[in-house]
Design an enzyme around this catalytic site. Structure first.
Site, PDB file in Angstrom:
ATOM      1  N   SER A 181     -63.996 -40.120  19.452  1.00  0.00           N
ATOM      2  CA  SER A 181     -64.306 -40.725  20.760  1.00  0.00           C
ATOM      3  C   SER A 181     -63.572 -42.053  20.846  1.00  0.00           C
ATOM      4  CB  SER A 181     -65.807 -40.985  20.884  1.00  0.00           C
ATOM      5  OG  SER A 181     -66.164 -42.158  20.161  1.00  0.00           O
ATOM      6  N   ASP A 182     -63.436 -42.595  22.039  1.00  0.00           N
ATOM      7  CA  ASP A 182     -62.968 -43.977  22.091  1.00  0.00           C
ATOM      8  C   ASP A 182     -64.171 -44.868  21.755  1.00  0.00           C
ATOM      9  OD1 ASP A 182     -61.435 -46.205  22.257  1.00  0.00           O
ATOM     10  OD2 ASP A 182     -60.608 -45.801  24.234  1.00  0.00           O
ATOM     11  N   TRP A 183     -63.920 -46.140  21.576  1.00  0.00           N
ATOM     12  CA  TRP A 183     -64.949 -47.081  21.101  1.00  0.00           C
ATOM     13  C   TRP A 183     -66.215 -46.975  21.975  1.00  0.00           C
ATOM     14  CZ3 TRP A 183     -64.343 -51.205  17.333  1.00  0.00           C
ATOM     15  CH2 TRP A 183     -65.402 -52.099  17.295  1.00  0.00           C
TER      16      TRP A 183
END
Ligand code: BGC
Length: 757
Positions: A287-289
């Site tokens: 996932s992104d942050w």
């Protein structure tokens, strides 16, 4: 997998619990075997990624003390860490996990190595301007070498978001506005990072990001929602990602944005149906942050638990800093909301990546302090950085051949807020670059001329009140002109001025959207004062995005776009301005005339009223031209090139050969990027006026000609329809070749091949 008898023995002595499994030669067998020994908690642990507490690249994690994370690491509840760097630190963290957890499954260490680890290369948008995939491969391979020597296994790059909006600060991380160019260059970057063999101590895993559509944030405002129609999604946004999957990118990262209302992180269609099923991707998606957690703020999930459910079901394998999987996946499986088989699949993907990186063979293989010292900042890395930087520069204007600087020039004034700046050229997303370690323009110029030419310097003004950091907002000052007098006097006395202006290094990048992309502060006033007293001004631009520079384009005789050129910036600029290197860069993104034109890009569609008409009822602005200031693919050389003898022939009904002769008509040897564009003149879904379908960079001596050939096949002649199906329609195609997207050299061909209709 490379087998090492010694490693097996050593690990056996250390009691490394995976040692027996190392004897397995078959990757899938090894992974399945290991998976079968794992508890559900341990499986979920592999999907949990945390940042180190001493370096962060996103908002601070909301929960958890250092002790809490330490316990997680020791008990196999963490599969990956980001922002742990250096052989010593990675070794320490790895030991903690391998020596304490039940199965000793090594961590995979990820980091944002975007344009170099410590030897900095130009920002990716700059590198893209070289239109030289081999060069990008070289720079990525050196970044990989340095990172691997610092104990890292994985970079969160390349970013392959095709971007049409220079207000969005992250265009600096990408390859520009064109899907074809972005595809070729992103694949080169993947190949550079990963090399031929991931199980090699000098390569690291790549991460194709952000999947997908992030560059289409509305109004260029970072993290905003996107509006992307199906046609744009399939023809513009997705192609570089498909190519990256085909090139073997080991990982993908999803994105913060929604697509058609659905967060990319919860998007089953793109993650499972396309990437994992149709494109056969067997690596993992991170996932992104906290993009899983952010689905709550989006209004797509009522709480973190539901967000975790949506994300894992949609195919997001690893949770970066969201703490959603670790907190809720077990319960979701027990509640019957998530099938454990999906978790098994995600875990296998993560284990597969670790296996391919050789981490089960030796979890500490990358963390070697001696090797780290010899590789990072090695002289050959800097030589390569200089080569890449100068080839990334784009000569935008050169009236009266002001550049290269003539031998009768006796004095040069190096002026401007960026003229002796040793930090700005390092750009944003600078990994472990040492602050202030770039060669400044002034240093580069002095080193190039020795005592042959008199060099003077004046700063003139500052760009911002502070240097800024990765996290903080920049404050722009508008009124301090106390340095003007000295700058004017310095310019007056010199034969020629190099005026270095542009952006602060943290003005473009993540969280750096701007509504005004002209030169900030008093830079324009400085420019106007300088040019009044000395007309021989070569403007040296340093910036991470296309900027609005109409007045400079009108008044300055010469403009060199140098982007943020990395560690060797000053030397690389000197190579160009003194003619040691003849510039060959071409813009990977359109330079608009005004913000109101954005999004402005070369491969747009015709309207029903293309005009121009005598009345006002055609598609135009009443206060601005439709055309950009500088178009995509544009860039000058110190020599000139002509194109002729365009021959377009059918090899078959679905294959076309294109030949063109390029001649160096000027008085210096130089490189030219010959660009091939097509237009499918009539189609069910209207096609762009021009689409890049090939390019070749050639070196030509003065007066030399070279025949260049391209072949267009059905993969170039078709497009994706709104259902994502590849379609080729019979009819007429314009075939155009030239030195920029504004080329007019054209032949038309009629083809009867059809597919997918
Ligand atoms: C960015 C990613 C980056 C990640 C980790 C996020 O804020 O969007 O591109 O890889 O942080 O630093």
């Amino acid at each position: 997998m490379r087998q090492s008898f010694l490693t097996v023995i050593v690990l056996a002595i250390l009691g490394f619990s995976c040692a027996s499994a190392i004897k397995e030669t078959d990757e899938e067998q090894f992974i399945s075997n290991l998976l079968s020994k794992m508890t559900l908690e341990e499986k979920i642990g592999q999907l949990h990624q945390i940042t180190s507490q001493w370096e962060m690249t996103g908002p601070a994690p909301a929960t958890g003390s250092a002790q809490y994370y330490l316990e997680h690491l020791k008990t196999g509840k963490v599969g990956s860490m980001l922002n742990v760097t250096g052989a010593a630190a990675t070794l320490k963290a790895q030991k903690l996990v391998v020596e304490n957890s039940r199965l000793g499954i090594p961590l995979i260490f990820g980091y944002d190595v975007i344009h170099g680890y410590q030897t900095m290369f130009p920002v990716p948008l700059g590198e893209a301007a070289s239109w030289n995939p081999e060069l990008l491969k070289l720079s990525a391979s050196i970044a990989a070498k340095e990172s691997a020597a610092a104990g890292l296994h994985w970079t969160f790059a390349p970013m392959m978001d095709v971007g049409r909006d220079p207000r969005w600060g992250r265009v600096m991380e990408g390859a520009g506005e064109d899907p074809y160019l972005a595809t070729v260059l992103s694949v080169a970057r993947v190949e550079g990072f990963q090399g031929d063999d991931l199980n090699n101590d000098l390569t690291i895993a790549a991460c194709a990001k952000h999947f997908a559509g992030y560059a289409f944030v509305e109004a260029g405002r970072d993290y905003n929602i996107t509006t992307i129609n199906d046609k744009t999604l399939h023809n513009v946004v997705l192609p570089p990602f498909k190519a990256a999957a085909e090139a073997g990118a080991l990982t993908f990262m999803n994105a913060f944005n929604t697509i058609q209302g659905l967060p990319a992180t919860a998007n089953t269609y793109i993650q499972r149906d396309l990437l994992k099923d149709k494109w056969d991707f067997d690596g993992f998606i991170v996932s992104d942050w906290n993009s899983i957690g952010e689905m709550v703020a989006h209004g797509a999930a009522e709480d973190l638990k539901r967000a975790a459910e949506l994300a894992i079901n949609a195919g997001s394998d690893m949770d970066m800093e969201g703490n959603a999987y670790i907190a809720h996946l077990k319960q979701l499986v027990e509640d019957g909301k998530v099938d454990e088989k999906l978790i098994d699949d995600a875990v296998k993907r993560v284990l597969r990546a670790k296996y391919r990186l050789g981490l089960f063979e030796d979890p500490y293989r990358y963390s070697d302090s001696t090797r780290e010292k010899s590789i990072i900042n090695a002289p050959e890395n800097h030589e390569a950085a200089r080569k890449v930087a100068r080839e990334s520069m784009v000569l935008l204007k050169n009236e009266g051949s002001l550049l290269p600087i003539k031998s009768d020039i006796k004095s040069i004034a190096v002026i401007g807020p960026l003229a002796d700046d040793k930090d700005t050229p390092l750009g944003n997303w600078r990994a472990k670059a040492i602050k202030g370690s770039a060669v400044s323009l002034l240093e580069g110029v002095k080193a190039a001329v020795g005592d042959q030419i008199d060099i003077s310097y004046a700063k003139g003004c500052d760009l911002t009140t502070s240097a800024g950091t990765f996290f903080t907002e920049l404050e722009f000052i508008n009124n301090d002109k106390s340095g003007f007098a000295k700058a004017i006097a310095t310019a007056k006395k010199a034969d020629l001025v190099l005026l270095a202006i542009g952006e602060n290094c943290h003005q473009s990048g993540e969280g750096r959207s701007q509504t005004d992309i002209s030169l900030k502060g008093v830079q324009m006033e400085l420019f106007n004062e300088i040019i009044k007293v000395n007309p021989n001004v070569a403007v040296i631009l340093m910036n991470g995005r296309p900027m609005i520079i109409n007045e400079i384009a009108e008044k300055a005789p010469a403009i060199l776009e140098t982007w943020f050129g990395g560690s060797q910036t000053g030397h690389a600029i000197a190579d160009v301005v003194f003619g040691k290197y003849n510039p060959s860069g071409k813009l990977p993104m359109t330079f608009p005339r005004s913000v109101g034109q954005i999004p402005i890009y070369y491969n747009n569609m015709n309207t029903g009223r293309p005009g121009p008409n005598e009345d006002v009822f055609w598609s135009h602005y009443t206060d601005e031209k439709n055309s950009p200031l500088y178009p995509f693919g544009y860039g000058l050389s110190y020599t000139t090139f002509s194109y002729g003898d365009l021959k377009v022939d059918k090899v078959s009904e679905q294959e076309v050969s294109v030949e063109v002769t390029v001649t160096n008509t000027g008085s210096l040897a130089g490189e030219e990027v010959a660009q091939l564009y097509i237009r499918d003149k009539v189609a069910t879904l209207v096609r762009p006026l021009k689409e890049l379908k090939g390019f070749q960079k050639v070196m030509l001596e003065t007066g030399a000609s070279q025949k260049i050939s391209f072949t267009l096949t059905e993969k170039d002649l078709g497009y994706y329809n709104n259902q994502g199906k590849w379609v080729v329609e019979a009819g007429e195609f314009d075939i155009m070749v030239g030195g920029s997207s504004e080329t007019t050299l054209k032949e038309t061909i009629s083809l009867s091949f059809e597919k997918g209709i």
